[in-house]
Design a protein around this motif. Structure first.
Motif, PDB file in Angstrom:
ATOM      1  N   LEU A 108       0.843  -1.235  -0.141  1.00 42.10           N
ATOM      2  CA  LEU A 108      -0.010  -0.065   0.012  1.00 42.10           C
ATOM      3  C   LEU A 108       0.820   1.352   0.072  1.00 42.10           C
ATOM      4  O   LEU A 108       0.420   2.396  -0.608  1.00 42.10           O
ATOM      5  CB  LEU A 108      -0.932   0.064   1.338  1.00 42.10           C
ATOM      6  N   THR A 109       1.937   1.440   0.739  1.00 46.58           N
ATOM      7  CA  THR A 109       2.910   2.601   0.537  1.00 46.58           C
ATOM      8  C   THR A 109       4.118   2.518  -0.391  1.00 46.58           C
ATOM      9  O   THR A 109       4.712   3.476  -0.392  1.00 46.58           O
ATOM     10  CB  THR A 109       3.632   2.487   1.956  1.00 46.58           C
ATOM     11  N   THR A 110       4.047   1.276  -1.165  1.00 45.14           N
ATOM     12  CA  THR A 110       5.083   1.478  -2.366  1.00 45.14           C
ATOM     13  C   THR A 110       4.523   1.011  -3.383  1.00 45.14           C
ATOM     14  O   THR A 110       4.874   1.727  -4.270  1.00 45.14           O
ATOM     15  CB  THR A 110       6.552   0.323  -1.718  1.00 45.14           C
ATOM     16  N   GLY A 111       4.065  -0.311  -3.301  1.00 49.46           N
ATOM     17  CA  GLY A 111       3.639  -0.843  -4.874  1.00 49.46           C
ATOM     18  C   GLY A 111       2.603   0.111  -5.393  1.00 49.46           C
ATOM     19  O   GLY A 111       2.562   0.240  -6.495  1.00 49.46           O
ATOM     20  N   LEU A 112       1.520   0.502  -4.401  1.00 51.38           N
ATOM     21  CA  LEU A 112       0.364   1.211  -5.041  1.00 51.38           C
ATOM     22  C   LEU A 112       1.068   2.860  -5.559  1.00 51.38           C
ATOM     23  O   LEU A 112       0.218   2.956  -6.674  1.00 51.38           O
ATOM     24  CB  LEU A 112      -0.538   1.567  -3.872  1.00 51.38           C
ATOM     25  N   PRO A 113       1.786   3.558  -4.896  1.00 52.88           N
ATOM     26  CA  PRO A 113       2.233   4.586  -5.609  1.00 52.88           C
ATOM     27  C   PRO A 113       3.034   4.431  -6.711  1.00 52.88           C
ATOM     28  O   PRO A 113       3.074   5.003  -7.692  1.00 52.88           O
ATOM     29  CB  PRO A 113       3.229   5.259  -4.456  1.00 52.88           C
ATOM     30  N   LEU A 114       3.791   3.295  -6.962  1.00 54.79           N
ATOM     31  CA  LEU A 114       4.476   3.030  -8.076  1.00 54.79           C
ATOM     32  C   LEU A 114       3.518   2.618  -9.274  1.00 54.79           C
ATOM     33  O   LEU A 114       3.794   3.068 -10.338  1.00 54.79           O
ATOM     34  CB  LEU A 114       5.331   1.749  -7.960  1.00 54.79           C
ATOM     35  N   LEU A 115       2.429   1.916  -9.044  1.00 54.65           N
ATOM     36  CA  LEU A 115       1.382   1.756  -9.770  1.00 54.65           C
ATOM     37  C   LEU A 115       0.883   2.956 -10.311  1.00 54.65           C
ATOM     38  O   LEU A 115       0.404   3.133 -11.539  1.00 54.65           O
ATOM     39  CB  LEU A 115       0.239   1.030  -9.218  1.00 54.65           C
ATOM     40  N   ALA A 116       0.768   4.037  -9.588  1.00 51.15           N
ATOM     41  CA  ALA A 116       0.042   5.332  -9.952  1.00 51.15           C
ATOM     42  C   ALA A 116       1.121   6.155 -10.831  1.00 51.15           C
ATOM     43  O   ALA A 116       0.471   6.928 -11.700  1.00 51.15           O
ATOM     44  CB  ALA A 116      -0.373   6.379  -8.874  1.00 51.15           C
ATOM     45  N   ALA A 117       2.301   5.960 -10.550  1.00 53.67           N
ATOM     46  CA  ALA A 117       3.588   6.625 -11.470  1.00 53.67           C
ATOM     47  C   ALA A 117       3.693   5.845 -12.822  1.00 53.67           C
ATOM     48  O   ALA A 117       4.422   6.467 -13.686  1.00 53.67           O
ATOM     49  CB  ALA A 117       4.742   6.868 -10.564  1.00 53.67           C
ATOM     50  N   ALA A 118       2.962   4.524 -13.011  1.00 52.44           N
ATOM     51  CA  ALA A 118       3.612   3.726 -14.112  1.00 52.44           C
ATOM     52  C   ALA A 118       3.001   4.349 -15.266  1.00 52.44           C
ATOM     53  O   ALA A 118       3.865   4.340 -16.239  1.00 52.44           O
ATOM     54  CB  ALA A 118       3.341   2.452 -13.723  1.00 52.44           C
ATOM     55  N   ALA A 119       1.762   4.886 -15.382  1.00 49.50           N
ATOM     56  CA  ALA A 119       1.216   5.063 -16.617  1.00 49.50           C
ATOM     57  C   ALA A 119       1.929   6.560 -17.058  1.00 49.50           C
ATOM     58  O   ALA A 119       2.295   6.373 -18.302  1.00 49.50           O
ATOM     59  CB  ALA A 119      -0.223   5.439 -16.340  1.00 49.50           C
ATOM     60  N   PRO A 120       2.079   7.598 -16.261  1.00 46.89           N
ATOM     61  CA  PRO A 120       2.876   8.700 -16.778  1.00 46.89           C
ATOM     62  C   PRO A 120       4.310   8.314 -17.146  1.00 46.89           C
ATOM     63  O   PRO A 120       4.558   8.849 -18.470  1.00 46.89           O
ATOM     64  CB  PRO A 120       3.045   9.553 -15.446  1.00 46.89           C
ATOM     65  N   LEU A 121       5.090   7.252 -16.832  1.00 49.91           N
ATOM     66  CA  LEU A 121       6.247   6.968 -17.272  1.00 49.91           C
ATOM     67  C   LEU A 121       5.922   6.098 -18.602  1.00 49.91           C
ATOM     68  O   LEU A 121       7.141   6.376 -19.333  1.00 49.91           O
ATOM     69  CB  LEU A 121       6.805   5.913 -16.174  1.00 49.91           C
ATOM     70  N   GLY A 122       4.861   5.058 -18.542  1.00 52.04           N
ATOM     71  CA  GLY A 122       4.911   4.548 -19.932  1.00 52.04           C
ATOM     72  C   GLY A 122       4.441   5.642 -21.089  1.00 52.04           C
ATOM     73  O   GLY A 122       5.170   5.184 -22.074  1.00 52.04           O
ATOM     74  N   ILE A 123       3.780   6.646 -20.600  1.00 49.59           N
ATOM     75  CA  ILE A 123       3.348   7.714 -22.018  1.00 49.59           C
ATOM     76  C   ILE A 123       4.830   8.400 -22.122  1.00 49.59           C
ATOM     77  O   ILE A 123       5.003   8.612 -23.381  1.00 49.59           O
ATOM     78  CB  ILE A 123       2.344   8.594 -21.406  1.00 49.59           C
ATOM     79  N   MET A 124       5.461   8.485 -21.401  1.00 49.05           N
ATOM     80  CA  MET A 124       6.754   9.378 -21.514  1.00 49.05           C
ATOM     81  C   MET A 124       7.831   8.539 -22.465  1.00 49.05           C
ATOM     82  O   MET A 124       8.356   8.893 -23.208  1.00 49.05           O
ATOM     83  CB  MET A 124       7.539   9.727 -20.263  1.00 49.05           C
ATOM     84  N   LEU A 125       7.650   7.068 -22.115  1.00 50.45           N
ATOM     85  CA  LEU A 125       8.480   6.334 -22.976  1.00 50.45           C
ATOM     86  C   LEU A 125       7.868   5.825 -24.487  1.00 50.45           C
ATOM     87  O   LEU A 125       8.587   5.087 -24.969  1.00 50.45           O
ATOM     88  CB  LEU A 125       8.760   4.951 -22.309  1.00 50.45           C
ATOM     89  N   GLY A 126       6.759   6.406 -24.494  1.00 44.65           N
ATOM     90  CA  GLY A 126       6.139   6.362 -26.066  1.00 44.65           C
ATOM     91  C   GLY A 126       5.121   4.967 -26.235  1.00 44.65           C
ATOM     92  O   GLY A 126       4.811   4.675 -27.441  1.00 44.65           O
ATOM     93  N   MET A 127       4.740   4.500 -25.127  1.00 43.01           N
ATOM     94  CA  MET A 127       3.914   3.243 -25.085  1.00 43.01           C
ATOM     95  C   MET A 127       2.504   3.779 -25.689  1.00 43.01           C
ATOM     96  O   MET A 127       2.073   4.881 -25.429  1.00 43.01           O
ATOM     97  CB  MET A 127       3.770   2.557 -23.685  1.00 43.01           C
ATOM     98  N   PRO A 128       1.744   2.949 -26.456  1.00 38.89           N
ATOM     99  CA  PRO A 128       0.531   3.202 -27.083  1.00 38.89           C
ATOM    100  C   PRO A 128      -0.283   3.267 -25.841  1.00 38.89           C
ATOM    101  O   PRO A 128      -0.273   2.462 -24.955  1.00 38.89           O
ATOM    102  CB  PRO A 128       0.222   2.159 -28.184  1.00 38.89           C
ATOM    103  N   SER A 129      -1.506   4.019 -26.069  1.00 37.32           N
ATOM    104  CA  SER A 129      -2.368   4.235 -25.020  1.00 37.32           C
ATOM    105  C   SER A 129      -3.188   3.144 -24.867  1.00 37.32           C
ATOM    106  O   SER A 129      -3.441   2.536 -23.568  1.00 37.32           O
ATOM    107  CB  SER A 129      -3.383   5.498 -25.116  1.00 37.32           C
ATOM    108  N   ASP A 130      -3.375   2.145 -25.865  1.00 39.23           N
ATOM    109  CA  ASP A 130      -4.055   0.963 -25.470  1.00 39.23           C
ATOM    110  C   ASP A 130      -3.448  -0.219 -24.912  1.00 39.23           C
ATOM    111  O   ASP A 130      -4.032  -1.440 -24.428  1.00 39.23           O
ATOM    112  CB  ASP A 130      -4.732   0.409 -26.958  1.00 39.23           C
ATOM    113  N   SER A 131      -2.167  -0.055 -24.700  1.00 43.81           N
ATOM    114  CA  SER A 131      -1.299  -1.062 -23.724  1.00 43.81           C
ATOM    115  C   SER A 131      -1.284  -0.616 -22.317  1.00 43.81           C
ATOM    116  O   SER A 131      -0.727  -1.449 -21.732  1.00 43.81           O
ATOM    117  CB  SER A 131      -0.090  -1.188 -24.509  1.00 43.81           C
TER     118      SER A 131
END
Length: 226
Positions: A108-131
């Motif tokens: 809850l204190t580590t994995g969940l915040p990482l999960l929230a930050a994963a989508a912005p990082l994926g977008i920054m790396l050019g991942m398509p939105s449907d993935s």
């Protein structure tokens, strides 16, 4: 197991969450490491969007694995030093359930915040939105696995000299299957292939870790206290 067991588990969970709020630098440090480590790869690999998109699954998963390792050495170590671990062991809860509650607090204190930050990082790396949904589902399963295996390893090295050095050596090999399945599912989603089997294998890994890791961690806590 008694009627008070769920209440005691929730009390341990609430206590760990309060401690995490007081020491928010650990959570913030993990999230910042995750984002900054991922942001360094475009600088090292070059600005090619196709290359970054191809390597994004591995980058996100490796950064998440390393970021989840940062607060693990404090999961049980600080409580062993101040004696609060002895008090937890005297609550009447089985050691495995104590370990499970603390593993859940770590997620809850580590994995969940990482999960929230994963989508912005994926977008920054050019991942398509449907993935991105596949990224979040995979990391949801993967971060739970990291917390379970990390908690088990943290209990095993509890009280050992240079436990902080031993901890990554135990965690990294055990979490390699989760890294492989999670990155493979995301890569398959980006290339239009079937990603279901990889997520099913990841879920099966989690299903095996849920009962086994707390039992092993409970044995480690019992040995450290005794």
């Amino acid at each position: 197991m008694t009627l008070q067991t769920p209440t005691l588990i929730l009390a341990i969970l609430e206590r760990d969450l309060r401690l995490a709020l007081r020491h928010g630098a650990d959570t913030l440090g993990s999230v910042l490491f995750f984002i900054l480590a991922g942001a360094l790869f475009p600088l090292a690999l070059g600005p090619s969007p196709e290359l970054l998109r191809h390597m994004a699954p591995g980058i996100v998963w490796v950064c998440a694995l390393l970021a989840a390792l940062l607060p693990l050495d404090r999961l049980f170590g600080s409580e062993l030093e101040d004696g609060s671990l002895d008090q937890l062991m005297m609550t009447g809860l089985p050691p495995a359930l104590i370990a499970l509650a603390k593993m859940l607090a770590h997620w809850l204190t580590t994995g969940l915040p990482l999960l929230a930050a994963a989508a912005p990082l994926g977008i920054m790396l050019g991942m398509p939105s449907d993935s991105l949904p596949i990224l979040l589902i995979g990391l949801l399963l993967g971060t739970l696995i990291l917390s379970l295996i990390g908690g088990m390893a943290a209990s095993v090295v509890l009280g050992a000299r240079r436990g902080g050095v031993l901890l990554p050596l135990l965690v990294l090999p055990l979490t390699t299957p989760a890294l492989i399945f999670g990155a493979a599912a995301l890569d398959a989603a980006q290339t239009g292939l079937s990603w279901g089997p990889d997520l099913e294998l990841l879920a099966a890994f989690l299903a095996a870790a849920i009962p086994l890791c707390p039992l092993a961690a409970g044995a480690g806590l019992r040995a450290a206290v005794e």
